[in-house]
Design a protein around this motif. Structure first.
Motif, PDB file in Angstrom:
ATOM      1  N   PHE A 139      -4.250   9.273   6.743  1.00 47.28           N
ATOM      2  CA  PHE A 139      -5.123   9.528   8.134  1.00 47.28           C
ATOM      3  C   PHE A 139      -5.233  10.976   8.223  1.00 47.28           C
ATOM      4  N   ASP A 140      -5.076  11.597   7.797  1.00 49.80           N
ATOM      5  CA  ASP A 140      -5.119  13.475   7.300  1.00 49.80           C
ATOM      6  C   ASP A 140      -6.400  13.330   6.685  1.00 49.80           C
ATOM      7  N   LYS A 141      -6.194  12.867   5.282  1.00 48.44           N
ATOM      8  CA  LYS A 141      -7.682  13.223   4.224  1.00 48.44           C
ATOM      9  C   LYS A 141      -8.761  12.257   5.415  1.00 48.44           C
ATOM     10  N   PHE A 142      -8.485  11.069   5.526  1.00 45.34           N
ATOM     11  CA  PHE A 142      -9.479  10.206   6.781  1.00 45.34           C
ATOM     12  C   PHE A 142      -9.638  11.222   8.146  1.00 45.34           C
ATOM     13  N   LYS A 143      -9.542  12.028   8.846  1.00 49.55           N
ATOM     14  CA  LYS A 143      -9.805  12.462   9.859  1.00 49.55           C
ATOM     15  C   LYS A 143     -10.530  13.723   9.550  1.00 49.55           C
ATOM     16  N   GLN A 144      -9.656  14.621   8.089  1.00 47.34           N
ATOM     17  CA  GLN A 144     -11.162  15.653   7.537  1.00 47.34           C
ATOM     18  C   GLN A 144     -12.419  14.656   7.368  1.00 47.34           C
ATOM     19  N   CYS A 145     -12.549  13.266   6.851  1.00 45.14           N
ATOM     20  CA  CYS A 145     -13.660  13.336   6.437  1.00 45.14           C
ATOM     21  C   CYS A 145     -14.613  12.948   7.798  1.00 45.14           C
ATOM     22  N   ALA A 146     -13.717  12.059   8.813  1.00 45.98           N
ATOM     23  CA  ALA A 146     -14.454  11.894   9.932  1.00 45.98           C
ATOM     24  C   ALA A 146     -14.808  13.310  10.577  1.00 45.98           C
ATOM     25  N   LEU A 147     -14.120  14.086  10.765  1.00 47.91           N
ATOM     26  CA  LEU A 147     -14.861  15.728  11.315  1.00 47.91           C
ATOM     27  C   LEU A 147     -15.876  16.396  10.377  1.00 47.91           C
ATOM     28  N   LEU A 148     -15.568  15.995   9.116  1.00 49.06           N
ATOM     29  CA  LEU A 148     -17.387  16.456   8.200  1.00 49.06           C
ATOM     30  C   LEU A 148     -18.067  15.744   8.428  1.00 49.06           C
ATOM     31  N   GLY A 149     -18.082  14.864   9.565  1.00 46.94           N
ATOM     32  CA  GLY A 149     -19.880  13.496   9.936  1.00 46.94           C
ATOM     33  C   GLY A 149     -19.388  12.422   9.298  1.00 46.94           C
ATOM     34  N   HIS A 150     -18.562  11.968   8.047  1.00 46.05           N
ATOM     35  CA  HIS A 150     -18.160  10.733   7.580  1.00 46.05           C
ATOM     36  C   HIS A 150     -18.102   9.205   8.710  1.00 46.05           C
ATOM     37  N   ALA A 151     -19.168   8.888   8.634  1.00 46.55           N
ATOM     38  CA  ALA A 151     -19.039   8.261   9.655  1.00 46.55           C
ATOM     39  C   ALA A 151     -18.492   7.034   9.079  1.00 46.55           C
ATOM     40  N   ARG A 152     -17.748   6.602   8.120  1.00 50.25           N
ATOM     41  CA  ARG A 152     -17.272   5.148   7.244  1.00 50.25           C
ATOM     42  C   ARG A 152     -15.528   5.300   8.184  1.00 50.25           C
ATOM     43  N   SER A 153     -15.634   6.730   7.584  1.00 49.02           N
ATOM     44  CA  SER A 153     -13.876   7.421   8.293  1.00 49.02           C
ATOM     45  C   SER A 153     -14.034   7.646   9.617  1.00 49.02           C
ATOM     46  N   MET A 154     -14.747   7.577   9.998  1.00 55.24           N
ATOM     47  CA  MET A 154     -14.484   7.650  11.557  1.00 55.24           C
ATOM     48  C   MET A 154     -14.385   6.111  12.013  1.00 55.24           C
ATOM     49  N   ASN A 155     -14.743   5.228  11.673  1.00 54.80           N
ATOM     50  CA  ASN A 155     -14.074   4.259  11.763  1.00 54.80           C
ATOM     51  C   ASN A 155     -12.618   3.631  11.428  1.00 54.80           C
ATOM     52  N   THR A 156     -12.560   3.685   9.669  1.00 53.39           N
ATOM     53  CA  THR A 156     -10.672   4.025   9.591  1.00 53.39           C
ATOM     54  C   THR A 156      -9.656   4.589  10.536  1.00 53.39           C
ATOM     55  N   ILE A 157     -10.186   5.568  11.144  1.00 51.90           N
ATOM     56  CA  ILE A 157      -9.553   6.426  11.921  1.00 51.90           C
ATOM     57  C   ILE A 157      -9.592   5.502  12.964  1.00 51.90           C
ATOM     58  N   GLY A 158     -10.319   5.342  13.552  1.00 55.05           N
ATOM     59  CA  GLY A 158     -10.366   3.932  15.047  1.00 55.05           C
ATOM     60  C   GLY A 158      -9.317   2.731  14.503  1.00 55.05           C
ATOM     61  N   ASN A 159      -8.987   2.569  13.131  1.00 58.77           N
ATOM     62  CA  ASN A 159      -8.160   1.587  12.675  1.00 58.77           C
ATOM     63  C   ASN A 159      -6.905   1.688  12.690  1.00 58.77           C
ATOM     64  N   MET A 160      -6.551   2.874  12.145  1.00 57.34           N
ATOM     65  CA  MET A 160      -5.918   3.284  12.029  1.00 57.34           C
ATOM     66  C   MET A 160      -4.766   3.875  13.382  1.00 57.34           C
ATOM     67  N   TYR A 161      -5.463   4.426  13.864  1.00 62.46           N
ATOM     68  CA  TYR A 161      -4.942   4.775  15.970  1.00 62.46           C
ATOM     69  C   TYR A 161      -4.464   2.876  16.190  1.00 62.46           C
ATOM     70  N   LYS A 162      -5.451   2.510  16.204  1.00 61.82           N
ATOM     71  CA  LYS A 162      -5.233   0.684  16.903  1.00 61.82           C
ATOM     72  C   LYS A 162      -4.096  -0.135  16.116  1.00 61.82           C
ATOM     73  N   ARG A 163      -3.496   0.391  14.757  1.00 62.02           N
ATOM     74  CA  ARG A 163      -2.950   0.034  14.051  1.00 62.02           C
ATOM     75  C   ARG A 163      -1.209   0.597  14.261  1.00 62.02           C
ATOM     76  N   GLY A 164      -1.873   1.554  14.692  1.00 62.46           N
ATOM     77  CA  GLY A 164       0.027   2.720  14.319  1.00 62.46           C
ATOM     78  C   GLY A 164      -0.090   3.068  12.716  1.00 62.46           C
ATOM     79  N   ARG A 165      -0.900   3.066  12.108  1.00 58.51           N
ATOM     80  CA  ARG A 165      -0.425   3.824  10.766  1.00 58.51           C
ATOM     81  C   ARG A 165      -1.336   5.053  10.251  1.00 58.51           C
ATOM     82  N   GLY A 166       0.090   5.963  10.332  1.00 56.15           N
ATOM     83  CA  GLY A 166      -0.239   6.913   9.725  1.00 56.15           C
ATOM     84  C   GLY A 166       0.149   7.832  11.235  1.00 56.15           C
ATOM     85  N   VAL A 167       0.014   7.312  11.990  1.00 55.82           N
ATOM     86  CA  VAL A 167      -0.415   7.679  13.586  1.00 55.82           C
ATOM     87  C   VAL A 167       0.599   6.518  15.103  1.00 55.82           C
TER      88      VAL A 167
END
Length: 144
Positions: free
Chosen positions: A48-76
């Motif tokens: 989750f932490d690494k995907f969030k770093q990518c998302a904050l750098l503007g990587h759109a697919r990582s933003m979607n992955t972060i959303g899925n992790m929040y939705k499912r409670g994986r790593g957060v």
């Protein structure tokens, strides 16, 4: 005149180097995140932490992955509002599946939070970005 052209070339080179450096950083973080998400040494929190770093750098697919992790409670801790935020950010950043994920999120929520109108609006945004799943879901919602 020569100084101006030289200065423009230097600025362009620095910008290009910065973009390629950013891309290399994102690629490196994505490799680490993917290994932790689905590898032998699975650790959803680090992923989750690494995907969030990518998302904050503007990587759109990582933003979607972060959303899925929040939705499912994986790593957060699961959080529907955060999931919706990251799905929307992915869609707005040009990742068409972000609209599909957001629409599905609204469609699958439990009442009273469930919102078919918002889901339909998201599925309507996806086809403009080229997502075939959004086209399918939009038709499915008409059928239902």
């Amino acid at each position: 005149m020569k100084r101006t052209i030289t200065l423009l070339l230097v600025v362009t080179a620095v910008q290009a180097f910065g973009q390629s450096s950013n891309a290399r950083q994102i690629d490196s973080l994505l490799q680490i995140a993917t290994r932790y998400l689905s590898g032998i040494n699975r650790n959803d929190t680090i992923a989750f932490d690494k995907f969030k770093q990518c998302a904050l750098l503007g990587h759109a697919r990582s933003m979607n992955t972060i959303g899925n992790m929040y939705k499912r409670g994986r790593g957060v801790q699961a959080n529907g509002n955060e999931a919706a935020y990251w799905f929307r950010m992915a869609g707005m950043a040009g990742y068409a599946q972000g609209w599909y994920s957001l629409g599905l999120h609204y469609k699958e929520m439990r009442p009273p939070s469930q919102d078919f109108q918002k889901a339909y609006e998201c599925f309507s945004s996806g086809p403009q970005a080229g997502d075939s799943l959004c086209i399918f879901m939009k038709g499915y919602m008409h059928y239902k």
